[in-house]
Enzyme design. Structure first.
Site, mmCIF file in Angstrom:
data_model
loop_
_atom_site.group_PDB
_atom_site.id
_atom_site.type_symbol
_atom_site.label_atom_id
_atom_site.label_comp_id
_atom_site.label_asym_id
_atom_site.label_seq_id
_atom_site.Cartn_x
_atom_site.Cartn_y
_atom_site.Cartn_z
ATOM 1 N N GLU A 122 0.794 -1.222 0.000
ATOM 2 C CA GLU A 122 0.000 0.000 0.000
ATOM 3 C C GLU A 122 0.835 1.286 0.000
ATOM 4 O O GLU A 122 0.526 2.230 0.724
ATOM 5 C CB GLU A 122 -0.969 -0.008 1.189
HETATM 6 C C1 ACM Z 1 -2.456 -5.631 3.743
HETATM 7 O O1 ACM Z 1 -3.555 -6.107 4.068
HETATM 8 N N1 ACM Z 1 -2.331 -4.333 3.562
HETATM 9 C C2 ACM Z 1 -1.284 -6.458 3.550
#
Ligand code: ACM
Length: 566
Positions: A339
Site C-alpha cells: 500500500e
Molecule cells: C495488507 O492487508 N495491507 C497487507
C-alpha cells in the site's frame, strides 16, 4: 486394516487428529495412560546436553505430560445426550507401558532457525493394543509433532486420574504438504501482551504451524524498542507499558524455536510508517495529513521520504541494531512494501510527484538498500506482493513474495520465478466481516454508508477458509514455488480481549490445508462433513489449553453424527 478404517468411520469418537495425517489406521480398543509413563529418547531418558535438539525434545516431552494430564478435556459433547460414555477403569485395564522416541537422523545446525525445507518434519506413530508406543522421526521437530498427535488420541476421565483412548491400535505416517504454515499477527494497531503472543504460538504449535509473522509496527504505533534509538518506541508506542523490549523479542523467539515456530518479524515500509514521525518527523512525508484517505489506505497518513539522505541513515542504524539480535533465531525478515501511496509523495519535498515513472526507481533504490543490508546479515527477505506485481521491482530471487490482494496473485508471482505465500483477503483474513471501524458523519442522509460493512466481509468462516486450495490454478511445474501461506489478523478491532476468538478455531482450517493439502486422496476438496467433528474436537482441545476458541457447532450437532448435515 480395512476393519480399522470402517471402525474409525462409525466410532462415536473418530480419530480426531488435527491436522489430518497423511495416512492412519485405528481401532476401537481402550488404553489408559498415567503420569508415571516413561517417555524415552533414543534409548535413554531425557537428553541432558544443552543442544537445541535436546531442548526441543525435552520441552516437547514436558508439554506432552502437561497436555495429557493438565490440559485435556472430557468428550461429553461427542456422545449421546446424557449417555454413560466413559470406559470403566477396571483392575485388568491395559495401560500405555512405554513411549519410545526414536530420532533416526540428526537435526541440522540451524534447527532453531530453519529455512523452509531444512528440517524434515515427518514422523510415524505406532500404538499397539498392548500399550507400546513408538514415535520415529528424522528430526526433533518431527518427534515433537508425533507427540502432539499422540496427545490428541487421549481424553480426560471425569473420575480416574489417568487419561484414556478408545482408538487403539493406531498406525500413523505423516508429513506436511507445505513448508511455511504461518499466521500474521498485527501488534501495531492494537498491542498484544506477551502472554497472548506466547499463547498464540502454543496454539499454532498444537496445529503443527511453524511461522509466526510478527507485524510489529505500522502507522498507528511503533511498540518495538530499538535500544540504540529509544525515542522510537518512547514516542511511537501508544503508551510506555505497550512496548516490546529486546528481551521480549528474544524470549518470544526462543519460545517459538522450542516448539518449531519461527518468529519472523516485519517492519513494513516505506508506507505504513507514520508512527516513526513522532520521534523523527523529518523522515516522514504527509505525516497525519488530511484527508487521510487521499494520502494513505488508513489513518494516519505518513510514509518514508523516498529521496532523502536521512532515511537510509536511519534504516542503516535501525537494522544494525535489530538484525544481529534477531539472527540467532531466524534468518527471515519481512520488508513490507504494501500500500505505498503515491499521493503522499507529492508532499515529500525530496520527490514532489505521484507519477509512477518518478516513484518506481526511488522505491527500487529504497528496497535495494534494505535488501543489501539484509543479505549482508544473511537474511532471506519477504515482501508484500505490490513490490513485484504493482511496482515491478527487481528483487533478489530468494525473496519470498506474500500475496494478499487476490487469489490470482499467486500465479503471477510464481510465473516470475519467485516463491509465494498464499493468504488472500478473500480467504484467510480473519478480521474481515466485523464491520467498519471508522465512524461516519451523519449528514443530510442519516444512513449514509449504512449498514457500515467493511471492505473484505463477510466473515470468512472456517468452511470458506477450508475450501481454499493454495495450488488452485498453479501449473504442476510451478507448484514447488508455492511454499505455503498465512492467516492474518489485522487488528483495528482485535486486541487481547477477543484475539483468541478471532484466531481460533478458524486458523485450524488453514493449518489443515497447509499440512494435509486441500484435496483428499481422490483429488476432491476435503469434505467439511468429515472435518467438522474433528474440528469440533480440536476446538475443545484448544479451550483445554486456555485458548478461548469460539464454538464450531452446538452440542446437538456434535452429539448426533450427521444431524446437522444438509
Ligand atoms: C495488507 O492487508 N495491507 C497487507
Amino acid at each position: 486394516m480395512w476393519k480399522y478404517l470402517v471402525c474409525s468411520i462409525f466410532a462415536t469418537t473418530a480419530l480426531a487428529i488435527w491436522p489430518l495425517p497423511v495416512s492412519y489406521t485405528n481401532g476401537s480398543e481402550t488404553l489408559w495412560i498415567d503420569r508415571n509413563v516413561r517417555i524415552s529418547y533414543n534409548g535413554g531418558d531425557e537428553s541432558s546436553d544443552n543442544t537445541w535438539t535436546s531442548k526441543i525434545v525435552n520441552n516437547s516431552i514436558q508439554r506432552t505430560y502437561d497436555t495429557l494430564f493438565n490440559k485435556n478435556f472430557v468428550p461429553w459433547k461427542f456422545h449421546q445426550r446424557n449417555s454413560d460414555f466413559e470406559p470403566q477403569l477396571t483392575s485388568d485395564a491395559t495401560y500405555i507401558t512405554s513411549i519410545v522416541l526414536q530420532q533416526n537422523g540428526s537435526d541440522p545446525d540451524n534447527v532453531m532457525k530453519p529455512d523452509v525445507g531444512d528440517v524434515d518434519e515427518s514422523y510415524t506413530l505406532s500404538m499397539s493394543s498392548s500399550g507400546e508406543v513408538v514415535i520415529t522421526a528424522l528430526s526433533s521437530i518431527g518427534l515433537s509433532y508425533g507427540l502432539t498427535t499422540f496427545t490428541q488420541l487421549f481424553f480426560k476421565h471425569t473420575r480416574a486420574a489417568c487419561a484414556y483412548t478408545t482408538l487403539a491400535p493406531v498406525e500413523i505416517s505423516d508429513k506436511p504438504m507445505f513448508g511455511w504454515r504461518g499466521m500474521n499477527v498485527d501488534t501495531a494497531r492494537t498491542f498484544k501482551p506477551m502472554a497472548d503472543l506466547y499463547a498464540t504460538i502454543d496454539a499454532m504449535a498444537y496445529n503443527k504451524m511453524n511461522r509466526f509473522h510478527w507485524h510489529i509496527t505500522d502507522s498507528q504505533a511503533w511498540p518495538l524498542v530499538i535500544p540504540s534509538m529509544p525515542e522510537l518506541a518512547d514516542q511511537g508506542a501508544y503508551a510506555s507499558f505497550q512496548q516490546y523490549s529486546a528481551a521480549d523479542v528474544q524470549a518470544l523467539q526462543e519460545y517459538g524455536a522450542l516448539v518449531g515456530v519461527e518468529v519472523v518479524m516485519e517492519i513494513d515500509q516505506p508506507g505504513h510508517t507514520a508512527a516513526i514521525g513522532y520521534a523523527y518527523p523529518d523522515l516522514i512525508a504527509a505525516f497525519n495529513y488530511q484527508p487521510w484517505g487521499y494520502f494513505a489506505a488508513e489513518t494516519p497518513a505518513g510514509t518514508f521520504k523516498l529521496n532523502s539522505t536521512e532515511v537510509p541513515a536511519f534504516l542503516e542504524k535501525m537494522f544494525n541494531d535489530l538484525l544481529p539480535r534477531l539472527a540467532p533465531l531466524t534468518s527471515y525478515f519481512h520488508l513490507g512494501g504494501d500500500e505505498v501511496n503515491a499521493n503522499a509523495s507529492t508532499q515529500d519535498e525530496t520527490v514532489r510527484s505521484n507519477k509512477t515513472e518518478v516513484l518506481q526507481p526511488l522505491i527500487q533504490k529504497f528496497m535495494d538498500r534494505n535488501q543489501h543490508q539484509l543479505a549482508a546479515a544473511d537474511f532471506t527477505p519477504l515482501v508484500w506482493e505490490e513490490m513485484l506485481l504493482d511496482w515491478n521491482l527487481t528483487l533478489p530471487l530468494n525473496t519470498i513474495v506474500q500475496t494478499w490482494i487476490s487469489e490470482q496473485s499467486v500465479l503471477k508471482v510464481v510465473q516470475q520465478g519467485y516463491r509465494a505465500l498464499v493468504g488472500a483477503s478473500s480467504t484467510w483474513y480473519l478480521d474481515c466481516g466485523h464491520g467498519d471501524w471508522v465512524d461516519h458523519y451523519q449528514g443530510a442522509d442519516a444512513r449514509q454508508a449504512y449498514p457500515y460493512t467493511d471492505w473484505c466481509g463477510p466473515v470468512h468462516n472456517w468452511r470458506q477458509m477450508y475450501a481454499y486450495d493454495p495450488l488452485e490454478g498453479i501449473p504442476d511445474h510451478l507448484a514447488h514455488l508455492v511454499i505455503g501461506g498465512e492467516t492474518h489478523i489485522w487488528s483495528e478491532q482485535t486486541d487481547a480481549m477477543n484475539m483468541d476468538t478471532m484466531l481460533w478455531p478458524r486458523t485450524c482450517a488453514a493449518s489443515e490445508v497447509l499440512w494435509s493439502g486441500a484435496k483428499d486422496e481422490q483429488g476432491r476438496n476435503r469434505s467439511q462433513v468429515l472435518a467438522s467433528p474433528r474440528l469440533n474436537e480440536m476446538r475443545e482441545r484448544l479451550v483445554a489449553r486456555g485458548i478461548r476458541a469460539e464454538p464450531v457447532q452446538m452440542p446437538l450437532c456434535t452429539m448426533n453424527g450427521t444431524q446437522c448435515v444438509v
